[in-house]
Design a protein around this motif. Structure first.
Motif, PDB file in Angstrom:
ATOM      1  N   SER A 116      -0.195  -5.790   1.784  1.00 51.79           N
ATOM      2  CA  SER A 116      -0.277  -4.252   1.909  1.00 51.79           C
ATOM      3  C   SER A 116      -1.391  -3.633   3.055  1.00 51.79           C
ATOM      4  CB  SER A 116      -0.441  -3.793   0.228  1.00 51.79           C
ATOM      5  OG  SER A 116      -2.116  -3.737   0.104  1.00 51.79           O
ATOM      6  N   THR A 120       0.490  -1.858   5.461  1.00 48.48           N
ATOM      7  CA  THR A 120      -0.309  -0.392   6.013  1.00 48.48           C
ATOM      8  C   THR A 120      -1.064  -0.538   7.846  1.00 48.48           C
ATOM      9  OG1 THR A 120      -0.661  -0.462   4.118  1.00 48.48           O
ATOM     10  CG2 THR A 120      -2.408   1.011   5.456  1.00 48.48           C
ATOM     11  N   ASN A 145       1.944   0.266  -1.576  1.00 49.28           N
ATOM     12  CA  ASN A 145       1.495   0.120  -2.925  1.00 49.28           C
ATOM     13  C   ASN A 145       2.348  -0.672  -3.632  1.00 49.28           C
ATOM     14  OD1 ASN A 145      -1.533   1.522  -1.792  1.00 49.28           O
ATOM     15  ND2 ASN A 145      -0.692   2.282  -4.839  1.00 49.28           N
ATOM     16  N   ASN A 180       1.262   2.410 -10.486  1.00 50.43           N
ATOM     17  CA  ASN A 180       1.869   2.198  -8.730  1.00 50.43           C
ATOM     18  C   ASN A 180       2.868   2.462  -9.552  1.00 50.43           C
ATOM     19  OD1 ASN A 180      -0.341   1.038  -7.537  1.00 50.43           O
ATOM     20  ND2 ASN A 180       0.293  -1.185  -7.710  1.00 50.43           N
ATOM     21  N   ASN A 391      -7.308  -0.542  -5.825  1.00 49.18           N
ATOM     22  CA  ASN A 391      -6.276  -0.073  -4.757  1.00 49.18           C
ATOM     23  C   ASN A 391      -7.098   0.823  -3.607  1.00 49.18           C
ATOM     24  OD1 ASN A 391      -3.684  -1.091  -6.044  1.00 49.18           O
ATOM     25  ND2 ASN A 391      -3.010   1.336  -7.132  1.00 49.18           N
ATOM     26  N   THR A 395      -6.865   0.467   0.955  1.00 50.37           N
ATOM     27  CA  THR A 395      -7.358   1.241   1.694  1.00 50.37           C
ATOM     28  C   THR A 395      -8.201   1.474   3.029  1.00 50.37           C
ATOM     29  OG1 THR A 395      -8.707   3.338   0.255  1.00 50.37           O
ATOM     30  CG2 THR A 395      -6.325   2.681  -0.607  1.00 50.37           C
ATOM     31  N   HIS A 416      -2.627   7.225   2.631  1.00 49.97           N
ATOM     32  CA  HIS A 416      -2.818   5.912   1.711  1.00 49.97           C
ATOM     33  C   HIS A 416      -4.220   5.464   1.057  1.00 49.97           C
ATOM     34  CE1 HIS A 416      -3.128   1.382   0.860  1.00 49.97           C
ATOM     35  NE2 HIS A 416      -2.798   2.225  -0.306  1.00 49.97           N
ATOM     36  N   ASN A 420      -3.960   6.721  -3.620  1.00 52.57           N
ATOM     37  CA  ASN A 420      -4.585   6.762  -5.003  1.00 52.57           C
ATOM     38  C   ASN A 420      -5.562   7.050  -5.609  1.00 52.57           C
ATOM     39  OD1 ASN A 420      -3.353   3.348  -4.708  1.00 52.57           O
ATOM     40  ND2 ASN A 420      -4.542   3.421  -2.709  1.00 52.57           N
TER      41      ASN A 420
END
Length: 580
Positions: A116, A120, A145, A180, A391, A395, A416, A420
């Motif tokens: 991810s 991202t 995510n 998620n 999570n 980020t 992002h 979360n």
């Protein structure tokens, strides 16, 4: 021959029992329900003989050894996936996507890239270059995510050999998925209708200015990369360049489908294709899989090989870690283990975030924790906040990348983070809401009892088939062609009818029970076939034991007939072997 048939499976144990290590515990026992004290934890941990301390030290050394190669396997798995899917993942990104298409692109791209953080970073750079709008980037981030949780679900499949461990490990892996999926189910329509994340982050980046600096590399990456990079190094620019439209995959092989090299005897003079060399190292080198005369298909094959090697290494190390952890936990009751790992949920979120910031990957954090749930050292209730923290931690990679760009990229990175945080605020503080992802994960874990291959079906449907179906449908509607729009409408109606009928069949016509019975009977047959040789040996031993006890002789004629019947079969096998 053992006198008693061993207890090898859950069906042989009393109802309500729990299996950890090599011991069984009755959860209905009042002693089990009583919480352990910290004194019991300290006694189980610290009161040991010198021999036990030496064994514990040796076990910990072995754990760190296999954990290191477990992380190397994860790195190879991810790098192999990036080589195999880099071009395809880059081609997915476009400049005209509705919210559903953006979400599905994020899922599929992350599954292909197995990271991810990579997805991202690509989205942040595309938004920063105005190739993708901020609103579209937010929906892609939501998909990333979801897609990142496929890695620890693959790791859970390493427990296929043990039904108890598989049930717990698969539940521990999918609690991340459930959070998620549920967060996206709520926040995607809210974002599409109100622009909640867009306007919140827009206000936060109003006075943002780009910063100078270099990309930060976590300590775990520094430890693992030296070995993994000797095998394969991914050209990280491929997916981003293709996504931004700067290049197509063929551009990386300009010399009649091969790499461009000044000197084919010196790989360091070659341009990078899907694979590259490390020219910035103190002593520049090329990895084992780098071939100066490689074509695109050759490099993809190298990616497949790296993926398979990583998968094999992953499962070997997982098997070794499980066995060592079981040995280390032998003699410790679940009460003590659960007390030792029972920390405040909000503190667990911070711990999960901190670990993920260090390793720069939520997939690594959750994949390392999944085996602990599988062996029973970590409860599902503790796994949930740790994954929520992971999570949050993941980020940070996007935020660090956005610091070097413009405010649009930073806005997506912040979206992002707040996606979360909002998801945690919805699903974690209230116990009733917290139980929804927990119970969903438990149900998925129990499904492995019905069919051991359920994790494979789950991954294929949840992370490949469904995203591709929705992505295809969304493109039919966004293409602007009236014929494709009509086709999309028909497909949607057909799918809706199929889903409604399936729900009606399962709910009101006993479809759910019929499916369960079919899977249960199938699993029973598989278990019976697998256990048949052991059962026959056990029965033969019991017959001999009974004959000796009663004084009744075994029928010698039957034995002689069995021997005579075996001789022709053996001779035929020998003749076939000679002919071969």
């Amino acid at each position: 021959m053992s006198e008693e048939k061993p207890v090898n499976s859950r069906k042989d144990r009393p109802t309500g029992s729990m299996h950890v290590g090599d011991a069984d515990f009755d959860v209905n026992d009042p002693a089990y329900e009583m919480d352990a004290t910290w004194g019991e934890v300290c006694k189980a941990c610290c009161v040991r003989s010198p021999v036990e301390w030496a064994m514990a030290f040796g076990g910990l050394v072995a754990v760190f050894f296999f954990l290191y190669f477990f992380l190397v396997g994860l790195d190879l798995l991810g790098n192999g996936a990036k080589v195999m899917g880099g071009c395809a993942a880059g081609a997915l990104f476009g400049d005209d996507m509705n919210p559903i298409a953006g979400l599905m692109v994020g899922i599929v791209a992350t599954v292909l890239l197995q990271s991810s953080s990579t997805t991202t970073s690509i989205v942040v750079s595309l938004v920063g270059a105005d190739s993708v709008t901020v609103k579209q980037g937010i929906f892609m981030i939501m998909g990333a995510n979801i897609g990142t949780s496929v890695t620890n679900t693959i790791v859970a499949m390493g427990h296929l050999g043990d039904g108890d461990q598989l049930e717990r490990a698969f539940a521990g892996a999918t609690v991340h998925d459930m959070f998620n999926f549920l967060s996206v189910a709520i926040l995607l329509p809210v974002e599409a209708a109100t622009g909640y994340l867009f306007y919140l982050t827009e206000a936060l980046v109003k006075n943002f200015k780009a910063q100078d600096g270099e990309k930060w590399e976590g300590p775990v990456k520094k430890l693992v990369s030296p070995l993994a990079s000797r095998i394969i190094i991914v050209n990280k620019k491929v997916a981003g360049d293709i996504a931004s439209g700067k290049k197509v995959c063929d551009d990386y092989y300009p010399n009649n489908g091969t790499l461009a090299c000044d000197d084919y005897n010196d790989p360091l003079t070659c341009s990078s294709g899907l694979l590259s060399c490390d020219s910035k190292a103190d002593t520049p080198y090329c990895p084992a899989f780098f071939d100066p005369e490689a074509t695109e298909s050759v490099d993809r094959t190298s990616g497949v090989c790296a993926f398979i090697i990583g998968l094999i290494l992953l499962f070997i190390c997982l098997f070794a870690l499980v066995k060592i952890l079981q040995r280390l936990m032998m003699g410790a009751s679940t009460r003590v283990l659960y007390k030792a790992t029972n920390i405040n949920g909000y503190l667990a979120i911070l711990i999960g975030a901190g670990i993920t910031i260090l390793v720069q990957s939520s997939s690594i954090t959750t994949s390392v924790l999944t085996p602990l749930v599988g062996v029973g050292a970590l409860r599902l209730e503790q796994m949930l906040p740790l994954t929520l923290g992971a999570n949050i931690g993941t980020t940070v990679t996007g935020l660090l990348a956005a610091l070097l760009g413009n405010k649009n990229g930073m806005q997506v990175a912040l979206a992002h983070l707040f996606f979360n945080i909002t998801g945690i605020a919805i699903w974690y503080p209230v116990p009733f809401m917290r139980n929804i992802p927990l119970n969903a994960a438990r149900a998925l874990g129990r499904s492995t009892r019905l069919f051991r291959g359920f994790p494979i079906i789950y991954i294929a449907v949840a992370f490949i088939a469904m995203p591709l179906i929705f992505l295809g449908i969304s493109y039919l509607f966004s293409d602007g062609n009236s014929g494709l729009t009509a086709l999309g409408s028909i497909i949607v109606v057909v799918l809706a009818v199929v889903l409604i009928y399936t729900g009606y069949f399962c709910k009101y016509q006993g479809g759910s029970e019929k499916c369960t019975e079919c899977l249960v009977s199938r699993e029973k047959r598989n278990v019976a076939v697998r256990d048949l040789p052991d059962d026959m040996e056990w029965l033969k031993a019991k017959v001999r034991e009974l004959s000796e006890h009663t004084g009744l002789p075994i029928d010698e004629e039957e034995e002689a007939a069995d021997v005579e019947a075996e001789i022709p079969a053996k001779e035929a096998a020998d003749e076939a072997s000679d002919e071969a």
